[in-house]
Design a protein around this motif. Structure first.
Motif, PDB file in Angstrom:
ATOM      1  N   LEU A 370      -1.829 -23.420  -4.943  1.00 16.84           N
ATOM      2  CA  LEU A 370      -0.942 -22.279  -5.141  1.00 16.84           C
ATOM      3  C   LEU A 370      -1.407 -21.429  -6.322  1.00 16.84           C
ATOM      4  N   HIS A 371      -1.871 -22.072  -7.381  1.00 22.54           N
ATOM      5  CA  HIS A 371      -2.343 -21.344  -8.563  1.00 22.54           C
ATOM      6  C   HIS A 371      -3.539 -20.456  -8.205  1.00 22.54           C
ATOM      7  N   ARG A 372      -4.470 -21.014  -7.427  1.00 23.91           N
ATOM      8  CA  ARG A 372      -5.627 -20.224  -7.028  1.00 23.91           C
ATOM      9  C   ARG A 372      -5.207 -19.087  -6.081  1.00 23.91           C
ATOM     10  N   ALA A 373      -4.265 -19.375  -5.166  1.00 27.29           N
ATOM     11  CA  ALA A 373      -3.821 -18.339  -4.220  1.00 27.29           C
ATOM     12  C   ALA A 373      -3.100 -17.214  -4.952  1.00 27.29           C
ATOM     13  N   GLU A 374      -2.303 -17.542  -5.971  1.00 20.81           N
ATOM     14  CA  GLU A 374      -1.592 -16.515  -6.725  1.00 20.81           C
ATOM     15  C   GLU A 374      -2.565 -15.607  -7.470  1.00 20.81           C
ATOM     16  N   PHE A 375      -3.626 -16.188  -7.989  1.00 21.74           N
ATOM     17  CA  PHE A 375      -4.616 -15.368  -8.691  1.00 21.74           C
ATOM     18  C   PHE A 375      -5.248 -14.373  -7.727  1.00 21.74           C
ATOM     19  N   GLU A 376      -5.596 -14.844  -6.524  1.00 26.69           N
ATOM     20  CA  GLU A 376      -6.207 -13.954  -5.541  1.00 26.69           C
ATOM     21  C   GLU A 376      -5.197 -12.917  -5.062  1.00 26.69           C
ATOM     22  N   ALA A 377      -3.924 -13.346  -4.903  1.00 26.55           N
ATOM     23  CA  ALA A 377      -2.894 -12.411  -4.448  1.00 26.55           C
ATOM     24  C   ALA A 377      -2.658 -11.311  -5.479  1.00 26.55           C
ATOM     25  N   GLN A 378      -2.690 -11.656  -6.769  1.00 26.69           N
ATOM     26  CA  GLN A 378      -2.500 -10.650  -7.810  1.00 26.69           C
ATOM     27  C   GLN A 378      -3.634  -9.635  -7.809  1.00 26.69           C
ATOM     28  N   ARG A 379      -4.838 -10.102  -7.555  1.00 29.11           N
ATOM     29  CA  ARG A 379      -5.961  -9.171  -7.493  1.00 29.11           C
ATOM     30  C   ARG A 379      -5.807  -8.195  -6.337  1.00 29.11           C
ATOM     31  N   ARG A 380      -5.381  -8.715  -5.170  1.00 33.91           N
ATOM     32  CA  ARG A 380      -5.214  -7.837  -4.021  1.00 33.91           C
ATOM     33  C   ARG A 380      -3.988  -6.928  -4.189  1.00 33.91           C
ATOM     34  N   ALA A 381      -2.952  -7.442  -4.842  1.00 31.18           N
ATOM     35  CA  ALA A 381      -1.762  -6.619  -5.067  1.00 31.18           C
ATOM     36  C   ALA A 381      -2.087  -5.424  -5.943  1.00 31.18           C
ATOM     37  N   GLY A 382      -3.001  -5.617  -6.904  1.00 23.93           N
ATOM     38  CA  GLY A 382      -3.398  -4.494  -7.741  1.00 23.93           C
ATOM     39  C   GLY A 382      -4.061  -3.403  -6.925  1.00 23.93           C
ATOM     40  N   LEU A 383      -4.942  -3.804  -5.995  1.00 17.40           N
ATOM     41  CA  LEU A 383      -5.588  -2.818  -5.135  1.00 17.40           C
ATOM     42  C   LEU A 383      -4.564  -2.106  -4.243  1.00 17.40           C
ATOM     43  N   LEU A 384      -3.606  -2.883  -3.702  1.00 18.87           N
ATOM     44  CA  LEU A 384      -2.583  -2.300  -2.834  1.00 18.87           C
ATOM     45  C   LEU A 384      -1.709  -1.314  -3.601  1.00 18.87           C
ATOM     46  N   GLN A 385      -1.387  -1.629  -4.862  1.00 19.24           N
ATOM     47  CA  GLN A 385      -0.523  -0.755  -5.642  1.00 19.24           C
ATOM     48  C   GLN A 385      -1.186   0.596  -5.897  1.00 19.24           C
ATOM     49  N   VAL A 386      -2.499   0.572  -6.130  1.00 24.38           N
ATOM     50  CA  VAL A 386      -3.220   1.834  -6.337  1.00 24.38           C
ATOM     51  C   VAL A 386      -3.134   2.703  -5.092  1.00 24.38           C
ATOM     52  N   MET A 387      -3.272   2.084  -3.909  1.00 24.38           N
ATOM     53  CA  MET A 387      -3.171   2.835  -2.663  1.00 24.38           C
ATOM     54  C   MET A 387      -1.754   3.404  -2.480  1.00 24.38           C
ATOM     55  N   MET A 388      -0.726   2.593  -2.771  1.00 28.85           N
ATOM     56  CA  MET A 388       0.655   3.030  -2.563  1.00 28.85           C
ATOM     57  C   MET A 388       1.023   4.167  -3.510  1.00 28.85           C
ATOM     58  N   ASP A 389       0.532   4.104  -4.755  1.00 29.13           N
ATOM     59  CA  ASP A 389       0.899   5.128  -5.734  1.00 29.13           C
ATOM     60  C   ASP A 389       0.385   6.504  -5.365  1.00 29.13           C
ATOM     61  N   ASN A 390      -0.595   6.578  -4.463  1.00 34.05           N
ATOM     62  CA  ASN A 390      -1.187   7.858  -4.108  1.00 34.05           C
ATOM     63  C   ASN A 390      -0.787   8.328  -2.711  1.00 34.05           C
ATOM     64  N   MET A 391       0.253   7.728  -2.128  1.00 38.01           N
ATOM     65  CA  MET A 391       0.710   8.143  -0.805  1.00 38.01           C
ATOM     66  C   MET A 391       1.771   9.229  -0.933  1.00 38.01           C
ATOM     67  N   ARG A 392       1.963  10.015   0.149  1.00 39.14           N
ATOM     68  CA  ARG A 392       2.923  11.132   0.138  1.00 39.14           C
ATOM     69  C   ARG A 392       4.318  10.702   0.557  1.00 39.14           C
ATOM     70  N   HIS A 393       4.503   9.427   0.904  1.00 35.72           N
ATOM     71  CA  HIS A 393       5.811   8.899   1.270  1.00 35.72           C
ATOM     72  C   HIS A 393       6.177   7.776   0.318  1.00 35.72           C
ATOM     73  N   GLY A 394       7.509   7.603   0.131  1.00 39.86           N
ATOM     74  CA  GLY A 394       7.976   6.472  -0.649  1.00 39.86           C
ATOM     75  C   GLY A 394       7.882   5.206   0.169  1.00 39.86           C
ATOM     76  N   ILE A 395       7.317   4.154  -0.397  1.00 35.86           N
ATOM     77  CA  ILE A 395       7.113   2.900   0.311  1.00 35.86           C
ATOM     78  C   ILE A 395       7.625   1.761  -0.556  1.00 35.86           C
TER      79      ILE A 395
END
Length: 742
Positions: A370-395
């Motif tokens: 779980l510790h290793r999966a959370e680290f990988e999930a946090q890395r991917r969540a950071g990438l996803l957040q950058v994409m969401m912050d630049n969208m024209r709709h609220g998500i």
């Protein structure tokens, strides 16, 4: 005789001092004697005297004070005066102010009589309260799900509820008041042929001493568990209470089964579970504990502090800690889970919780994966957040527990919430409550209804809806489920688009309403104008060739009546046009209502006789002058009476009346026994050119302007006009005018 005189004087003083009102009348019905209570009851000054007043005057004064309750006062007076003065009787009276009185009529020698009035309000209220408590007690007994049976000192049934008979498994009506306990037992045992064990139990309990508290449990073959409690009573009898404890019995059996299952689960758990007593010594440990710590020396009875020292000395963890400090922190149960890294790369987390006996339980889990999966999930969540912050709709992404996983700034702005409030982990329910408080669902009760509607949809599916925020923006919300059981919400600001659509819709509705009004006008007026025009044309053609003077006169009169009817229709249309343009002229002045009402009655009596309908005026109370325009008021009354006559079948009645329902308001009523109007059609009756019976073969004529014009005239006079009616029950028209200043 001096002694007799003294006794008479004492009796007189006693009567005068009585708290109840005492009035003595002579043979002619005039007051001979009245005490102070009788004077006060008539609301007269204490020094006033009732001597010489007639019984009718006294009774009329009491009726005026509401002594005989609601109703027509003169009728009440007549009923009281019809009582035989030579007979003795009593009656209870409830005054309009809620007080209760006992009125006693007592005949006296020489045709005299006396009335004694006693205020029994508190006794009557106590009696009503006692009956209400008795009713509630009886209802509680009957509605009680437990069976209740009460036996007297002779062991005979004196009271039971339906549940007692049901839980004894007896047919309805088997139990009767007065049955002995043995007879009840015989009835129960006779129906237990398939339950020999139950029969034996009942036979054993038949002769037990009921002077002490007893409790039994009976299990029926069908699985029903009934608990019986026998409780002695102070009068030598006893109370039997039967309860259906099938769920409780099943729960106890289930608890035993789960306890065995829990032992098996603990043995199979992959987590380390250790239970310590109040002395911090080990009481229970599962196999996973020895496997995780590779410690086969752990044994029941070991002290926790000794175990911690042994593990620190063995170098199991990468970070060295003081065993005494770790031991003290174990009892800080409110702290978050502790995470420690082992020397071999394993990641462990542990929590402790108190136990009711003063000990505690320690659960340690291997969360390396779980510790290793959370680290990988946090890395991917950071990438996803950058994409969401630049969208024209609220998500906003929610997990299966309806908690925020990720959100972009535009979604915060469109929901009216801050980024801190919509931080990951925030629950959807809490966010909805914040939006409700800030008016994001709309103002007042409408916003509350939207909130409740959304709160019922705990697990959203594929859907889309639109709502209006507190600042007037229109937000479109779309929900799409995700494979993991969560869902994603997309917020779009569609204010401009919806405003354009709303304008188009309003224009369409206005056009349709105008078209409908035009159609109603043309249909109504063509129907109403055609009849008199046909009469004018037909009789004019007949008049050309007619030579008989009598027929000429008749044709001319018919043409004149049709012309006047056409003129009245045109006057009504003009009055409606003036009302719509606000050009009605009113001359308001104080008017004497009886004259107006009697005049309207005289004018409409020929029409009533022609329709074979009874037209009458109720007896009028003393009415003040009302502020109105005389000509317009008369026009309103004639319209209302004509309308009532038109819709009342032959043999019916139309009644005109007036009253003062409240200070400053005079109400005129026109009541009929006609066909009535459905409740959902009452307001439509006041629309112009509307006939509630719209078929081509409708039975009642008219332009549909009478009630509309009557209300328009009433409103111009600062009055109100409403209808009370039900289909088939007649109609009451209520015209409320303002009372003129004195």
């Amino acid at each position: 005789m001096p002694g007799a005189m003294e006794q008479a004087q004492a009796a007189l003083q006693l009567v005068l001092a009585m708290p109840g009102a005492v009035v003595v009348y002579d043979a002619r019905g005039q007051v001979l004697l009245a005490n102070a209570a009788a004077v006060a009851m008539l609301n007269l000054p204490p020094e006033a005297s009732l001597s010489g007043m007639s019984a009718a005057d006294v009774t009329r004064g009491l009726a005026a004070r509401g002594f005989f309750g609601p109703g027509e006062q003169e009728a009440q007076v007549r009923r009281m005066l019809e009582i035989d003065p030579a007979s003795s009787h009593r009656r209870l009276l409830c005054a309009t102010d809620g007080r209760w009185f006992e009125l006693a009529h007592l005949p006296l020698p020489d045709g005299r009589r006396a009335t004694v009035t006693t205020d029994i309000t508190q006794y009557r209220q106590a009696e009503i309260a006692a009956w209400e408590r008795l009713r509630l007690a009886d209802a509680a007994l009957r509605q009680n799900p437990s069976g209740i049976g009460i036996y007297d000192h002779e062991r005979r049934l004196v009271l039971h509820n339906d549940a007692y008979e049901i839980l004894l498994n007896l047919p309805p009506g088997s139990l009767r008041i007065g049955m002995s306990f043995d007879e009840v037992t015989d009835s129960v045992v006779s129906d237990m042929a398939e339950d020999p064990e139950g029969r034996a139990g009942f036979e054993t309990r038949r002769h037990l001493d009921r002077g002490q508290r007893l409790q039994f449990l009976h299990l029926r073959p069908n699985g029903l568990a009934v608990r019986a409690i026998s409780q002695p009573l102070s009068n030598g009898g006893f109370l039997v209470v039967l309860e259906d404890v099938t769920p409780l019995h099943a729960a106890e059996e289930e608890a035993k089964r789960r306890a065995d299952l829990l032992d098996a689960v603990l043995a199979a758990l992959p987590h380390s579970v250790c239970v310590y007593g109040p002395d911090s010594r080990l009481r229970m440990v599962n196999a996973a504990c020895r496997r995780i710590f590779k410690d086969d020396d752990v044994a029941i009875g070991d002290h926790l502090l000794d175990t911690l020292r042994r593990r620190e000395d063995a170098g199991i963890f990468m970070d060295r800690r003081d065993p005494e400090e770790t031991f003290r922190r174990r009892f800080n149960y409110g702290r978050p889970p502790v995470i420690r890294m082992c020397a071999d790369g394993t990641v462990l987390t542990g929590i402790t919780a108190p136990l009711p006996d003063g000990g505690h339980i320690s659960v340690i889990s291997d969360i390396t994966a779980l510790h290793r999966a959370e680290f990988e999930a946090q890395r991917r969540a950071g990438l996803l957040q950058v994409m969401m912050d630049n969208m024209r709709h609220g998500i906003c992404l929610f997990d299966r527990d309806c908690r925020v996983v990720a959100v972009n700034p535009l979604a915060c702005a469109l929901t009216g919430l801050s980024e801190q409030e919509m931080a990951p982990g925030a629950s959807l329910e809490d966010l909805r409550r914040l939006q409700l408080e800030r008016g994001q669902f709309g103002a007042g009760q409408a916003g509350v209804e939207v909130f409740r509607w959304r709160a019922q949809r705990v697990a959203p599916n594929l859907e889309s809806y639109t709502r209006v925020t507190a600042d007037g923006r229109c937000i479109e919300v779309s929900t799409d489920p995700t494979p993991d059981g969560g869902f994603v919400r997309i917020y779009s600001d569609v204010t401009a688009e919806r405003q354009a659509l709303a304008e188009i819709e309003r224009a369409r509705i206005a056009a349709e309403e105008a078209s409908c009004a035009k159609t109603r006008f043309l249909a109504t007026m063509s129907h109403e104008l055609r009849t008199p025009l046909n009469a004018v044309i037909g009789f004019s053609e007949a008049l050309v060739d007619e030579v008989d003077p009598q027929n000429v006169e008749e044709f001319a009169r018919t043409i004149m009546e049709a012309g006047r009817h056409l003129l009245s229709l045109i006057d009504e249309v003009l009055a409606v046009a003036q009302a719509g343009a606000g050009a009605l002229q009113m001359e308001l002045r104080p008017l004497y209502m009886p004259t107006i009402l009697e005049s309207a009655l005289r004018l409409m009596r020929p029409a009533a006789e022609a329709a074979e309908v009874s037209l009458s005026l109720e007896p009028l109370p003393n009415l003040p002058r009302a502020r109105a325009d005389e000509r317009r008021l008369r026009q309103i009354l004639l319209n209302l009476i004509a309308n009532a006559l038109k819709f009342t079948p032959a043999g019916g009645s139309v009644t005109l009346g007036a009253s003062l329902p409240q200070p400053g308001v005079l109400e005129i009523t026109v009541s009929d026994t006609g066909i009535g109007i459905a409740a959902d059609q009452l307001e439509r009756a006041f629309e112009p050119f509307v006939q509630l019976e719209t078929s081509h073969a409708r039975r009642y004529g008219g332009s549909g302007l009478g009630l509309y014009l009557a209300r328009a005239l009433a409103q111009a006079m600062e009055a109100t006009l409403v209808l009370d009616s039900e289909r088939g029950s007649g109609t009451v028209a209520r015209l409320r005018l303002k009372v003129a200043e004195p």
